[in-house]
Design a protein around this motif. Structure first.
Motif, mmCIF file in Angstrom:
data_model
loop_
_atom_site.group_PDB
_atom_site.id
_atom_site.type_symbol
_atom_site.label_atom_id
_atom_site.label_comp_id
_atom_site.label_asym_id
_atom_site.label_seq_id
_atom_site.Cartn_x
_atom_site.Cartn_y
_atom_site.Cartn_z
ATOM 1 N N GLU A 85 20.157 130.775 144.329
ATOM 2 C CA GLU A 85 18.959 130.152 143.776
ATOM 3 C C GLU A 85 18.682 130.564 142.328
ATOM 4 O O GLU A 85 17.723 130.101 141.732
ATOM 5 C CB GLU A 85 17.747 130.534 144.628
ATOM 6 N N TYR A 86 19.498 131.460 141.784
ATOM 7 C CA TYR A 86 19.231 132.028 140.461
ATOM 8 C C TYR A 86 20.161 131.466 139.394
ATOM 9 O O TYR A 86 21.353 131.296 139.620
ATOM 10 C CB TYR A 86 19.385 133.551 140.500
ATOM 11 N N VAL A 87 19.579 131.223 138.220
ATOM 12 C CA VAL A 87 20.349 130.835 137.048
ATOM 13 C C VAL A 87 20.664 132.126 136.306
ATOM 14 O O VAL A 87 19.768 132.919 136.007
ATOM 15 C CB VAL A 87 19.547 129.859 136.158
ATOM 16 N N LEU A 105 10.982 143.683 126.519
ATOM 17 C CA LEU A 105 10.894 142.408 125.813
ATOM 18 C C LEU A 105 10.175 141.363 126.669
ATOM 19 O O LEU A 105 9.310 140.640 126.173
ATOM 20 C CB LEU A 105 12.300 141.921 125.436
ATOM 21 N N PHE A 106 10.499 141.293 127.957
ATOM 22 C CA PHE A 106 9.835 140.339 128.853
ATOM 23 C C PHE A 106 8.336 140.610 128.910
ATOM 24 O O PHE A 106 7.529 139.685 128.873
ATOM 25 C CB PHE A 106 10.405 140.424 130.270
ATOM 26 N N LYS A 107 7.961 141.879 129.014
ATOM 27 C CA LYS A 107 6.545 142.239 129.081
ATOM 28 C C LYS A 107 5.836 141.861 127.783
ATOM 29 O O LYS A 107 4.741 141.295 127.810
ATOM 30 C CB LYS A 107 6.395 143.732 129.362
ATOM 31 N N GLU A 108 6.465 142.164 126.672
ATOM 32 C CA GLU A 108 5.895 141.869 125.353
ATOM 33 C C GLU A 108 5.672 140.367 125.171
ATOM 34 O O GLU A 108 4.685 139.944 124.591
ATOM 35 C CB GLU A 108 6.857 142.394 124.284
ATOM 36 N N MET A 109 6.604 139.568 125.705
ATOM 37 C CA MET A 109 6.531 138.113 125.529
ATOM 38 C C MET A 109 5.885 137.408 126.724
ATOM 39 O O MET A 109 5.828 136.185 126.758
ATOM 40 C CB MET A 109 7.924 137.564 125.257
ATOM 41 N N LYS A 110 5.431 138.185 127.716
ATOM 42 C CA LYS A 110 4.782 137.647 128.911
ATOM 43 C C LYS A 110 5.685 136.683 129.683
ATOM 44 O O LYS A 110 5.254 135.635 130.151
ATOM 45 C CB LYS A 110 3.458 136.989 128.549
ATOM 46 N N ILE A 111 6.955 137.058 129.815
ATOM 47 C CA ILE A 111 7.936 136.273 130.574
ATOM 48 C C ILE A 111 7.973 136.816 132.002
ATOM 49 O O ILE A 111 8.241 137.993 132.208
ATOM 50 C CB ILE A 111 9.340 136.371 129.941
ATOM 51 N N THR A 112 7.708 135.953 132.972
ATOM 52 C CA THR A 112 7.679 136.399 134.364
ATOM 53 C C THR A 112 8.693 135.683 135.253
ATOM 54 O O THR A 112 8.836 136.047 136.412
ATOM 55 C CB THR A 112 6.273 136.196 134.962
ATOM 56 N N ASN A 113 9.379 134.682 134.727
ATOM 57 C CA ASN A 113 10.308 133.923 135.569
ATOM 58 C C ASN A 113 11.774 134.280 135.324
ATOM 59 O O ASN A 113 12.669 133.549 135.739
ATOM 60 C CB ASN A 113 10.086 132.421 135.423
ATOM 61 N N ILE A 114 12.024 135.395 134.661
ATOM 62 C CA ILE A 114 13.380 135.903 134.461
ATOM 63 C C ILE A 114 13.405 137.356 134.922
ATOM 64 O O ILE A 114 12.568 138.156 134.510
ATOM 65 C CB ILE A 114 13.840 135.795 132.996
ATOM 66 N N LYS A 115 14.348 137.666 135.762
ATOM 67 C CA LYS A 115 14.540 139.029 136.263
ATOM 68 C C LYS A 115 15.720 139.652 135.516
ATOM 69 O O LYS A 115 16.478 138.951 134.844
ATOM 70 C CB LYS A 115 14.825 139.015 137.770
ATOM 71 N N VAL A 116 15.914 140.927 135.683
ATOM 72 C CA VAL A 116 17.045 141.601 135.026
ATOM 73 C C VAL A 116 17.676 142.571 136.006
ATOM 74 O O VAL A 116 16.986 143.200 136.808
ATOM 75 C CB VAL A 116 16.593 142.312 133.722
ATOM 76 N N ARG A 117 19.018 142.652 135.963
ATOM 77 C CA ARG A 117 19.739 143.594 136.807
ATOM 78 C C ARG A 117 20.961 144.103 136.077
ATOM 79 O O ARG A 117 21.492 143.439 135.175
ATOM 80 C CB ARG A 117 20.120 142.954 138.137
ATOM 81 N N VAL A 118 21.395 145.282 136.467
ATOM 82 C CA VAL A 118 22.571 145.904 135.861
ATOM 83 C C VAL A 118 23.801 145.452 136.644
ATOM 84 O O VAL A 118 23.837 145.548 137.871
ATOM 85 C CB VAL A 118 22.461 147.440 135.878
ATOM 86 N N VAL A 119 24.790 144.946 135.912
ATOM 87 C CA VAL A 119 26.071 144.530 136.492
ATOM 88 C C VAL A 119 27.171 145.093 135.614
ATOM 89 O O VAL A 119 27.170 144.868 134.391
ATOM 90 C CB VAL A 119 26.175 142.985 136.558
ATOM 91 N N LYS A 120 28.088 145.804 136.187
ATOM 92 C CA LYS A 120 29.180 146.368 135.390
ATOM 93 C C LYS A 120 30.068 145.257 134.843
ATOM 94 O O LYS A 120 30.430 144.341 135.565
ATOM 95 C CB LYS A 120 30.029 147.313 136.253
ATOM 96 N N PRO A 121 30.392 145.341 133.529
ATOM 97 C CA PRO A 121 31.227 144.292 132.910
ATOM 98 C C PRO A 121 32.652 144.285 133.441
ATOM 99 O O PRO A 121 33.140 145.159 134.044
ATOM 100 C CB PRO A 121 31.209 144.640 131.428
#
Length: 85
Positions: A20-22, A69-85
């Motif tokens: 369900e995620y982009v 950055l998300f908090k500063e810009m008030k973005i709530t519909n994007i999540k973040v996760r760590v993925v090893k390259p």
């Protein structure tokens, strides 16, 4: 796609879809005008399509930078996760 003020449609680029995620993979999170504009475009497109985005970053430091950055810009519909390259 996102709708412009004149009613036209423009594509917004992401790296893929997982369930369900982009997904958008970032090697480095930067807080500069072009990066902020991209973040706004992505958030608007996700909101328009009622979707949730995920930024994949390579380490915890980049995850913290993205969350700030998300908090500063008030973005709530994007999540973040760590993925090893």
């Amino acid at each position: 796609m996102r709708t412009m003020p004149d009613g036209s449609q423009r594509p917004v680029k992401f790296d893929g879809v997982q369930g369900e995620y982009v997904i958008d993979r970032k090697f480095r999170v930067v807080n500069r005008p072009r990066a902020r504009a991209q973040l706004l475009r992505q958030s608007e497109a996700l909101a328009h399509n009622r979707a949730i985005g995920t930024w994949e970053v390579p380490n915890e430091a980049e995850r913290i930078a993205a969350l700030k950055l998300f908090k500063e810009m008030k973005i709530t519909n994007i999540k973040v996760r760590v993925v090893k390259p």
